[in-house]
Design a protein around this motif. Sequence first.
Motif, PDB file in Angstrom:
ATOM      1  N   ALA B 270      10.375  -0.216   4.162  1.00 42.23           N
ATOM      2  CA  ALA B 270      10.211  -1.569   3.627  1.00 42.23           C
ATOM      3  C   ALA B 270       9.110  -2.339   4.341  1.00 42.23           C
ATOM      4  CB  ALA B 270      11.531  -2.326   3.730  1.00 42.23           C
ATOM      5  N   THR B 271       8.962  -2.114   5.641  1.00 48.26           N
ATOM      6  CA  THR B 271       7.954  -2.884   6.379  1.00 48.26           C
ATOM      7  C   THR B 271       6.604  -2.171   6.481  1.00 48.26           C
ATOM      8  OG1 THR B 271       8.832  -1.982   8.442  1.00 48.26           O
ATOM      9  CG2 THR B 271       9.645  -4.143   7.756  1.00 48.26           C
ATOM     10  N   PHE B 272       6.623  -0.818   6.567  1.00 48.75           N
ATOM     11  CA  PHE B 272       5.363  -0.095   6.807  1.00 48.75           C
ATOM     12  C   PHE B 272       4.614   0.219   5.511  1.00 48.75           C
ATOM     13  CE2 PHE B 272       2.979   3.908   7.827  1.00 48.75           C
ATOM     14  CZ  PHE B 272       2.097   3.348   8.728  1.00 48.75           C
ATOM     15  N   LEU B 273       5.354   0.595   4.457  1.00 43.70           N
ATOM     16  CA  LEU B 273       4.679   1.074   3.244  1.00 43.70           C
ATOM     17  C   LEU B 273       3.748   0.041   2.615  1.00 43.70           C
ATOM     18  CD1 LEU B 273       7.392   3.312   1.526  1.00 43.70           C
ATOM     19  CD2 LEU B 273       5.143   4.029   2.386  1.00 43.70           C
ATOM     20  N   PRO B 274       4.180  -1.218   2.461  1.00 48.10           N
ATOM     21  CA  PRO B 274       3.262  -2.168   1.823  1.00 48.10           C
ATOM     22  C   PRO B 274       1.920  -2.267   2.557  1.00 48.10           C
ATOM     23  CG  PRO B 274       5.483  -3.072   1.898  1.00 48.10           C
ATOM     24  CD  PRO B 274       5.504  -1.809   2.717  1.00 48.10           C
ATOM     25  N   SER B 275       1.954  -2.321   3.878  1.00 49.61           N
ATOM     26  CA  SER B 275       0.685  -2.478   4.590  1.00 49.61           C
ATOM     27  C   SER B 275      -0.151  -1.205   4.549  1.00 49.61           C
ATOM     28  CB  SER B 275       0.928  -2.928   6.035  1.00 49.61           C
ATOM     29  OG  SER B 275       1.770  -1.999   6.683  1.00 49.61           O
ATOM     30  N   LEU B 280      -4.844   1.768   2.443  1.00 52.36           N
ATOM     31  CA  LEU B 280      -5.423   2.961   1.819  1.00 52.36           C
ATOM     32  C   LEU B 280      -6.150   2.591   0.530  1.00 52.36           C
ATOM     33  CD1 LEU B 280      -2.480   5.478   2.429  1.00 52.36           C
ATOM     34  CD2 LEU B 280      -4.778   5.648   3.421  1.00 52.36           C
ATOM     35  N   VAL B 281      -5.481   1.793  -0.295  1.00 50.24           N
ATOM     36  CA  VAL B 281      -6.089   1.401  -1.574  1.00 50.24           C
ATOM     37  C   VAL B 281      -7.382   0.608  -1.333  1.00 50.24           C
ATOM     38  CG1 VAL B 281      -5.756  -0.040  -3.638  1.00 50.24           C
ATOM     39  CG2 VAL B 281      -3.936   1.520  -2.884  1.00 50.24           C
ATOM     40  N   ASP B 282      -7.344  -0.240  -0.317  1.00 50.93           N
ATOM     41  CA  ASP B 282      -8.563  -1.001   0.013  1.00 50.93           C
ATOM     42  C   ASP B 282      -9.721  -0.084   0.401  1.00 50.93           C
ATOM     43  OD1 ASP B 282      -7.352  -3.374  -0.536  1.00 50.93           O
ATOM     44  OD2 ASP B 282      -7.069  -3.993   1.556  1.00 50.93           O
ATOM     45  N   LYS B 283      -9.400   1.065   0.944  1.00 47.18           N
ATOM     46  CA  LYS B 283     -10.449   2.028   1.320  1.00 47.18           C
ATOM     47  C   LYS B 283     -10.805   2.949   0.151  1.00 47.18           C
ATOM     48  CE  LYS B 283     -11.021   1.747   5.993  1.00 47.18           C
ATOM     49  NZ  LYS B 283     -12.309   1.845   6.731  1.00 47.18           N
ATOM     50  N   GLY B 284     -10.244   2.638  -1.035  1.00 47.32           N
ATOM     51  CA  GLY B 284     -10.602   3.425  -2.214  1.00 47.32           C
ATOM     52  C   GLY B 284      -9.745   4.657  -2.436  1.00 47.32           C
ATOM     53  N   VAL B 285      -8.615   4.753  -1.729  1.00 50.53           N
ATOM     54  CA  VAL B 285      -7.743   5.919  -1.875  1.00 50.53           C
ATOM     55  C   VAL B 285      -6.760   5.692  -3.022  1.00 50.53           C
ATOM     56  CG1 VAL B 285      -5.952   7.312  -0.743  1.00 50.53           C
ATOM     57  CG2 VAL B 285      -7.924   6.452   0.577  1.00 50.53           C
ATOM     58  N   THR B 286      -6.615   6.688  -3.887  1.00 53.89           N
ATOM     59  CA  THR B 286      -5.555   6.660  -4.884  1.00 53.89           C
ATOM     60  C   THR B 286      -4.275   7.190  -4.236  1.00 53.89           C
ATOM     61  OG1 THR B 286      -7.113   7.018  -6.673  1.00 53.89           O
ATOM     62  CG2 THR B 286      -4.794   7.540  -7.126  1.00 53.89           C
ATOM     63  N   VAL B 287      -3.208   6.395  -4.304  1.00 47.64           N
ATOM     64  CA  VAL B 287      -1.950   6.786  -3.675  1.00 47.64           C
ATOM     65  C   VAL B 287      -1.012   7.376  -4.729  1.00 47.64           C
ATOM     66  CG1 VAL B 287       0.135   5.877  -2.561  1.00 47.64           C
ATOM     67  CG2 VAL B 287      -2.134   5.131  -1.777  1.00 47.64           C
ATOM     68  N   HIS B 288      -0.563   8.606  -4.466  1.00 50.98           N
ATOM     69  CA  HIS B 288       0.420   9.254  -5.343  1.00 50.98           C
ATOM     70  C   HIS B 288       1.780   9.024  -4.701  1.00 50.98           C
ATOM     71  CE1 HIS B 288      -2.715  11.495  -7.651  1.00 50.98           C
ATOM     72  NE2 HIS B 288      -3.395  11.272  -6.546  1.00 50.98           N
ATOM     73  N   ALA B 289       2.531   8.058  -5.217  1.00 53.18           N
ATOM     74  CA  ALA B 289       3.738   7.587  -4.545  1.00 53.18           C
ATOM     75  C   ALA B 289       4.994   8.184  -5.161  1.00 53.18           C
ATOM     76  CB  ALA B 289       3.794   6.061  -4.627  1.00 53.18           C
ATOM     77  N   ASP B 290       5.958   8.566  -4.317  1.00 52.91           N
ATOM     78  CA  ASP B 290       7.243   9.024  -4.855  1.00 52.91           C
ATOM     79  C   ASP B 290       8.054   7.798  -5.308  1.00 52.91           C
ATOM     80  OD1 ASP B 290       8.309   7.879  -2.560  1.00 52.91           O
ATOM     81  OD2 ASP B 290       9.421   9.676  -1.949  1.00 52.91           O
ATOM     82  N   SER B 295       9.176   1.955  -5.592  1.00 56.75           N
ATOM     83  CA  SER B 295      10.112   0.834  -5.670  1.00 56.75           C
ATOM     84  C   SER B 295       9.870  -0.172  -4.548  1.00 56.75           C
ATOM     85  CB  SER B 295      11.565   1.337  -5.667  1.00 56.75           C
ATOM     86  OG  SER B 295      11.945   1.653  -4.354  1.00 56.75           O
ATOM     87  N   VAL B 296       9.286   0.289  -3.432  1.00 54.83           N
ATOM     88  CA  VAL B 296       8.964  -0.627  -2.339  1.00 54.83           C
ATOM     89  C   VAL B 296       7.665  -1.388  -2.616  1.00 54.83           C
ATOM     90  CG1 VAL B 296       8.307  -0.815   0.107  1.00 54.83           C
ATOM     91  CG2 VAL B 296      10.192   0.696  -0.569  1.00 54.83           C
ATOM     92  N   VAL B 297       6.621  -0.663  -3.018  1.00 58.65           N
ATOM     93  CA  VAL B 297       5.316  -1.324  -3.143  1.00 58.65           C
ATOM     94  C   VAL B 297       5.105  -1.961  -4.515  1.00 58.65           C
ATOM     95  CG1 VAL B 297       4.270   0.170  -1.405  1.00 58.65           C
ATOM     96  CG2 VAL B 297       4.023   0.745  -3.840  1.00 58.65           C
ATOM     97  N   GLY B 298       5.931  -1.586  -5.489  1.00 59.39           N
ATOM     98  CA  GLY B 298       5.793  -2.161  -6.820  1.00 59.39           C
ATOM     99  C   GLY B 298       4.559  -1.623  -7.534  1.00 59.39           C
ATOM    100  N   LYS B 299       4.343  -2.131  -8.736  1.00 62.52           N
ATOM    101  CA  LYS B 299       3.185  -1.683  -9.524  1.00 62.52           C
ATOM    102  C   LYS B 299       1.922  -2.296  -8.950  1.00 62.52           C
ATOM    103  CE  LYS B 299       3.053  -0.389 -14.276  1.00 62.52           C
ATOM    104  NZ  LYS B 299       3.381  -0.615 -15.676  1.00 62.52           N
ATOM    105  N   MET B 300       0.933  -1.496  -8.681  1.00 66.92           N
ATOM    106  CA  MET B 300      -0.336  -2.085  -8.226  1.00 66.92           C
ATOM    107  C   MET B 300      -1.474  -1.119  -8.531  1.00 66.92           C
ATOM    108  SD  MET B 300       0.079  -1.794  -4.031  1.00 66.92           S
ATOM    109  CE  MET B 300      -1.622  -2.012  -3.591  1.00 66.92           C
ATOM    110  N   PRO B 301      -2.684  -1.626  -8.690  1.00 64.74           N
ATOM    111  CA  PRO B 301      -3.823  -0.741  -8.976  1.00 64.74           C
ATOM    112  C   PRO B 301      -4.033   0.214  -7.799  1.00 64.74           C
ATOM    113  CG  PRO B 301      -4.447  -3.074  -9.202  1.00 64.74           C
ATOM    114  CD  PRO B 301      -3.091  -3.049  -8.578  1.00 64.74           C
ATOM    115  N   GLY B 302      -4.393   1.441  -8.104  1.00 66.38           N
ATOM    116  CA  GLY B 302      -4.627   2.434  -7.053  1.00 66.38           C
ATOM    117  C   GLY B 302      -3.379   3.205  -6.679  1.00 66.38           C
ATOM    118  N   VAL B 303      -2.236   2.871  -7.294  1.00 69.62           N
ATOM    119  CA  VAL B 303      -0.999   3.595  -6.997  1.00 69.62           C
ATOM    120  C   VAL B 303      -0.477   4.243  -8.277  1.00 69.62           C
ATOM    121  CG1 VAL B 303       1.383   3.411  -6.156  1.00 69.62           C
ATOM    122  CG2 VAL B 303      -0.429   2.020  -5.114  1.00 69.62           C
TER     123      VAL B 303
END
Lengths: 419, 419
Positions: B270-275, B280-290, B295-303
């Motif tokens: 809950a505390t580490f994943l959002p940051s 990562l997304v700010d550095k242009g990384v596409t995150v493939h999230a389980d 459910s922690v980070v919610g819908k966002m571009p790059g995920v």
Amino acid sequence: MDNAVAEIAKKARVASRQLAIATRGMKDAGLYAMAEALVDMDAMILQANKDDVEKGKENGLTPGLIDRLTLTSERIRQISQALKDLASLPDPVGEVLRGSTLPNGLRLRQLAVPMGVVGMIYEARPNVTVDAAGLGLKSGNAVILRGGSAALESNMAIVSVLSEALESVGLPADAVQSIDTLGREGSVALMRARGLVDVLVPRGGAGLIQTVVKEAQVPVIETGVGNCHIYVDRDVDQDQALRIVVNSKTQRNSVCNAAETLLVHREQAATFLPSVVRALVDKGVTVHADDETLSVVGKMPGVVAAIDDDWATEYLGPEMAVGVVPDIDAAIAHIGTWSSGHTEAICTTSLAASEKFTSEVDSAVVNINASTRFTDGGEFGLGAEIGISTQKLHARGPMGLGELTTTKWIVMGDGQIRE
Amino acid sequence: MDNAVAEIAKKARVASRQLAIATRGMKDAGLYAMAEALVDMDAMILQANKDDVEKGKENGLTPGLIDRLTLTSERIRQISQALKDLASLPDPVGEVLRGSTLPNGLRLRQLAVPMGVVGMIYEARPNVTVDAAGLGLKSGNAVILRGGSAALESNMAIVSVLSEALESVGLPADAVQSIDTLGREGSVALMRARGLVDVLVPRGGAGLIQTVVKEAQVPVIETGVGNCHIYVDRDVDQDQALRIVVNSKTQRNSVCNAAETLLVHREQAATFLPSVVRALVDKGVTVHADDETLSVVGKMPGVVAAIDDDWATEYLGPEMAVGVVPDIDAAIAHIGTWSSGHTEAICTTSLAASEKFTSEVDSAVVNINASTRFTDGGEFGLGAEIGISTQKLHARGPMGLGELTTTKWIVMGDGQIRE
């Protein structure tokens, strides 16, 4: 890949993870439990072995093979003792091999760790089944064994005894598994079990080893073929050389470190050849002599003319090829052409010749003024011997328990990132 | 076996015997001669390279491949300098690795000696041709190179320059040979050249390496595939972990030691994943999230939602799989299932967790609180790097010059025979 083998290999992988973190105390307890169970279950094993031996005789196995196949109470006791001896050896796992601290403060350690899953393919010798299980356990590896159809009943009985013994002291039963019931297909599947088997060690005759090397897709350690040479130099103590040649050929002639070819410097031929050929023939050795040797020793019983094939042959018996060379370079060239890279020896009193021979002969073991018969893990003080590697990758020459390990780097930091 | 390859391999064997006894001074002179010849013959090499590049463009090679293929005067100067740098490294040959005196007086020494003939199969990067020749020479090995048809003209030009340079200082021209003109058949023949090639090192993509491992009948060192993991433990310095994850993924994402999967302990999710996902997304990384990460980070571009394949994928690009695990055991199990055994890191403040992770994760390199990007021969202080082995036999992790050597036992006696 054969599904049955894949299932066994996966169970071995799970067991290997437990073995990798087992302490020496736990592994040695396993070795003792296996040793005692073999003696306790002696009657059951001997009954199974009797079935194999009877079938072997029906199938016309040679007396030599029947002898290798046959177990007795006394042999089981010896095999059991060998497991206890293994327990007394140091644990090869966990040794720190190198380490350093990098300029950025990272601390590096390279440790010896188990391979993981070790496959062994061998011929009908039930003692190798126990041997392989013990070596595997001591080095923290799970083993998958394929022991040859002639020893099927014996191996199945032994593996079930060993497996139960391991379980009785809290070690995984799957640390020792057999694929003997899966026949030739199982054997091929084992050779191709990429990602499931970390290394495959064939033990047996040249045919078995060639098959494994050619068909395997997993890493292999090639063992055993020994076409060993002795070169008697121009500057030599003939009495000492005679003892070394006779010992290397005749102390035990059926083994890979017995000498198969003798090369004599031309300037020693006239004086050395008659005595050495006589000594060999007196010990029952058939000498395959080249033309120059024949012309020196003349016609005599026990001496026949060498053909080209003789230089390539590992006789594994009371036969020796004997030739004359003009100089040490010719001896080294002959060895480079025909040797299997196992063991070669020079008999010389010359420092320059000994240096030249040891630096230019490309074999696992190069001896100066010593019998080829010393190439052996026990003689070298390595404790248990897995086999004698004739390849250059990973291990070369006698292999001890350490050769069943690989390495792992541990990198300890406190937040280092790469700039 | 292909006759042309057999001929080349035999010439390499002869050359290897000369290299094996060459002094460090002679080998370093060879490295300097090669380095200078490359710069002197710069125009001829660039012309040949231009032909390859033009053909590559006609054949539709990707811009990335064209870039790897292209030489410039500046790149030749760098490659040349790398050869001079090799000369400054210690000679791996001749090191005494172990030794003892046996009870019978035999004196044993185990020395590092060259492998002999080393084959290298790689893809269209002409700099690897020089690199392989230099590493081979410094370690006393003859090399046979197969560099991919797209770089044919460049490689032929380079090999002829290197060969002549070696000859000019009295080293064998056949120490560096190419089989590039022999095409795919030549390549297969090299993989099957048993007894002629001592080890084969494939360098390149996963496809090339798999082909070599499956087809080869000579010993192979498998290199390079890195599906590297970072596990962020329950007890952790989040700021430090964030820096390590971002560095491991983004400092250079096209290389084998870049991280591909992040596993986060549930209590930190809950505390580490959002940051971390934001960084990562700010550095242009596409995150493939389980699912749990989503459910922690919610819908966002790059995920995007991860699929099973993501856990198995070495992206070699700006993508990362991110998952939540209930505990360290689950992280270790995940790594055991999906890792390629290259490098894994744990971020933790717990001694027990760091000990458990380093002892139970079965990879070449295991990091505590450090970026995965450090797995590199240069970073480890090994000097030149041959590649990074992901197999367990012979070498594991970054390989330096020492990994291109094997061993030889020298047994010194004064007439010992075996009783």
